[in-house]
Design a protein around this motif. Structure first.
Motif, PDB file in Angstrom:
ATOM      1  N   THR A 139      10.852   5.068  -5.444  1.00 35.17           N
ATOM      2  CA  THR A 139       9.764   4.335  -4.730  1.00 35.17           C
ATOM      3  C   THR A 139      10.573   3.596  -3.766  1.00 35.17           C
ATOM      4  OG1 THR A 139       8.302   4.142  -6.564  1.00 35.17           O
ATOM      5  CG2 THR A 139       7.948   2.586  -4.649  1.00 35.17           C
ATOM      6  N   LEU A 140      10.358   3.944  -2.395  1.00 35.77           N
ATOM      7  CA  LEU A 140      10.961   3.385  -1.466  1.00 35.77           C
ATOM      8  C   LEU A 140      10.295   2.197  -0.643  1.00 35.77           C
ATOM      9  CD1 LEU A 140      13.323   5.338   1.048  1.00 35.77           C
ATOM     10  CD2 LEU A 140      11.857   3.326   1.933  1.00 35.77           C
ATOM     11  N   GLY A 141      10.655   0.881  -0.750  1.00 33.63           N
ATOM     12  CA  GLY A 141       9.862  -0.204  -0.131  1.00 33.63           C
ATOM     13  C   GLY A 141      10.230  -0.567   1.217  1.00 33.63           C
ATOM     14  N   TYR A 142       9.458  -0.635   2.157  1.00 34.20           N
ATOM     15  CA  TYR A 142      10.144  -1.390   3.437  1.00 34.20           C
ATOM     16  C   TYR A 142       8.822  -2.019   4.196  1.00 34.20           C
ATOM     17  CZ  TYR A 142       7.218   2.699   5.634  1.00 34.20           C
ATOM     18  OH  TYR A 142       6.274   3.483   5.837  1.00 34.20           O
ATOM     19  N   ASP A 183       9.162  -2.595  -9.418  1.00 34.89           N
ATOM     20  CA  ASP A 183       8.063  -1.982  -8.774  1.00 34.89           C
ATOM     21  C   ASP A 183       8.409  -1.182  -7.578  1.00 34.89           C
ATOM     22  OD1 ASP A 183       6.105  -2.989 -10.555  1.00 34.89           O
ATOM     23  OD2 ASP A 183       6.097  -4.841  -9.690  1.00 34.89           O
ATOM     24  N   VAL A 184       9.609  -1.560  -6.940  1.00 38.64           N
ATOM     25  CA  VAL A 184      10.392  -0.840  -6.036  1.00 38.64           C
ATOM     26  C   VAL A 184      11.583  -0.463  -6.334  1.00 38.64           C
ATOM     27  CG1 VAL A 184      11.180  -1.100  -3.357  1.00 38.64           C
ATOM     28  CG2 VAL A 184       8.928  -1.993  -4.169  1.00 38.64           C
ATOM     29  N   ASP A 185      12.073   0.716  -6.060  1.00 38.04           N
ATOM     30  CA  ASP A 185      13.326   1.197  -6.600  1.00 38.04           C
ATOM     31  C   ASP A 185      14.288   1.036  -5.392  1.00 38.04           C
ATOM     32  OD1 ASP A 185      12.594   2.390  -9.260  1.00 38.04           O
ATOM     33  OD2 ASP A 185      11.515   3.990  -7.863  1.00 38.04           O
ATOM     34  N   LEU A 186      14.185   0.801  -4.092  1.00 41.09           N
ATOM     35  CA  LEU A 186      15.189   1.010  -3.013  1.00 41.09           C
ATOM     36  C   LEU A 186      14.524   0.444  -1.996  1.00 41.09           C
ATOM     37  CD1 LEU A 186      17.828   2.108  -2.006  1.00 41.09           C
ATOM     38  CD2 LEU A 186      16.559   4.192  -1.313  1.00 41.09           C
ATOM     39  N   ALA A 231       0.934  -1.270  -0.023  1.00 46.05           N
ATOM     40  CA  ALA A 231      -0.145   0.125   0.202  1.00 46.05           C
ATOM     41  C   ALA A 231       0.982   1.275   0.047  1.00 46.05           C
ATOM     42  CB  ALA A 231      -0.869  -0.003   1.114  1.00 46.05           C
ATOM     43  N   LEU A 232       0.523   2.151  -0.651  1.00 44.69           N
ATOM     44  CA  LEU A 232       1.250   3.438  -0.695  1.00 44.69           C
ATOM     45  C   LEU A 232       0.766   4.370   0.487  1.00 44.69           C
ATOM     46  CD1 LEU A 232       1.275   4.445  -4.519  1.00 44.69           C
ATOM     47  CD2 LEU A 232       3.264   3.631  -2.990  1.00 44.69           C
ATOM     48  N   THR A 233       1.451   4.699   1.418  1.00 42.32           N
ATOM     49  CA  THR A 233       1.032   5.074   2.735  1.00 42.32           C
ATOM     50  C   THR A 233       0.950   6.686   2.397  1.00 42.32           C
ATOM     51  OG1 THR A 233       3.031   5.431   3.533  1.00 42.32           O
ATOM     52  CG2 THR A 233       2.182   3.580   4.182  1.00 42.32           C
ATOM     53  N   GLY A 234      -0.313   7.219   2.603  1.00 38.16           N
ATOM     54  CA  GLY A 234      -0.646   8.648   2.397  1.00 38.16           C
ATOM     55  C   GLY A 234       0.336   9.457   3.226  1.00 38.16           C
ATOM     56  N   GLY A 235       0.782   8.875   4.491  1.00 36.14           N
ATOM     57  CA  GLY A 235       1.530   9.781   5.392  1.00 36.14           C
ATOM     58  C   GLY A 235       2.950   9.773   4.882  1.00 36.14           C
TER      59      GLY A 235
END
Length: 308
Positions: A50-53, A97-100, A33-37
């Protein structure tokens, strides 16, 4: 400070629940989910990263917000993408889909994902070199070694309390059970990091016996009266490095970001303070303030820090 840490467990559990409830299927075949915050209103002119964690894995949570701060100051837009399992995160990196991914354990803990996806992932550098998987019990326990668990299953209700089923720590703990001949006496119980912490909190408050899977660096090691069990067989693996991983072509597409990332190095005190501020002292929704506070205290120790 310990009180703040214990209170934050409830918030961590809530955050994990929200992440699970609000997720949609992503291109990696997992949940995200892309977090709005997390996505800011920055108008970076150098592209979007796009930073995935995984929010329940707070080593990555803390470095994710540090990287958001630094990359946006460099002029990039940063989209924060939350996932709930390591597998989909690595798949997302491999598929672009995720860059980092700012807190990977590729040497041992996540080695299976590197074997599967490594040809499509770029290693951007190691920023911490003393990460360790552990098995822990309360300090008041008379057990000091994993070997001592044999024959004591009744004291621990035959359970070793673990975290997410897809975590590398979970796989390693399963190998540990076999290496020490604990099969049949203990069951590795998996659910989530938040659930494990809730059980650990309840047990230590009541001075009850419990065995949990943990790791270092992790704020829970200071928040609870716990100790690592000795591992004479080395079944939980040696210390390893934490890496920044990028999608293939990251350094070419985002050269200034890659140059910054390569310079980042953190020691135990610096890393521990960052995680404590993000997770406990400030908490959910105030991660940017936590990073600001950390930079105020530690920023002058680094040549790589990007200022406003």
């Amino acid at each position: 400070m310990r009180k703040n840490r214990l209170i934050s467990i409830a918030a961590l559990g809530a955050a994990a629940s929200l992440a699970l409830a609000g997720c949609a299927t992503d291109g990696a075949g997992g949940t995200s989910a892309l977090t709005g915050g997390g996505t800011t209103d920055a108008t970076g002119d150098k592209g979007t990263i796009t930073l995935g964690y995984l929010p329940s894995w707070t080593d990555g949570l803390s470095t994710a917000y540090l990287m958001q701060d630094q990359l946006e100051k460099l002029g990039y837009d940063v989209e924060m993408k939350t996932l709930t399992e390591a597998g989909p995160l690595y798949a997302g990196l491999a598929q672009g889909d995720v860059d980092l991914y700012p807190s990977a354990w590729p040497e041992l803990t996540h080695a299976e994902y590197i074997e599967k996806y490594g040809d499509s992932i770029e290693d951007l550098g190691t920023y911490y070199d003393n990460a360790k998987l552990t098995i822990a019990v309360p300090e008041y326990s008379d057990i000091d070694s994993i070997e001592d668990l044999a024959g004591r299953g009744g004291d621990f209700d035959g359970k070793i309390i673990g975290i997410e089923p897809g975590a590398g720590l979970t796989a390693q703990a399963g190998e540990m059970i076999s290496a020490y001949g604990l099969d049949g006496e203990y069951t590795l119980v998996t659910s989530s990091t938040a659930a494990m912490l809730t059980e650990l909190k309840a047990a230590t408050e009541k001075q009850e016996d419990i065995v949990v899977t943990l790791w270092r660096p992790f704020w829970a090691n200071d928040a609870f009266p716990i100790k690592d069990l000795e591992d004479p067989k080395g079944a939980m693996g040696e210390a390893e490095g934490l890496h920044f991983l990028g999608a293939t072509g990251f350094a070419e597409e985002f050269p200034e970001a890659a140059e910054l990332i390569e310079k980042i190095k953190l020691d135990d005190e610096q890393y521990g303070a960052l995680e404590d501020l993000v997770v406990n002292e400030f908490g959910e929704g105030k991660e940017a303030d936590a990073v600001d506070a950390w930079l105020d205290e530690y920023g002058d120790q680094f040549e790589w820090v990007v200022s406003d």
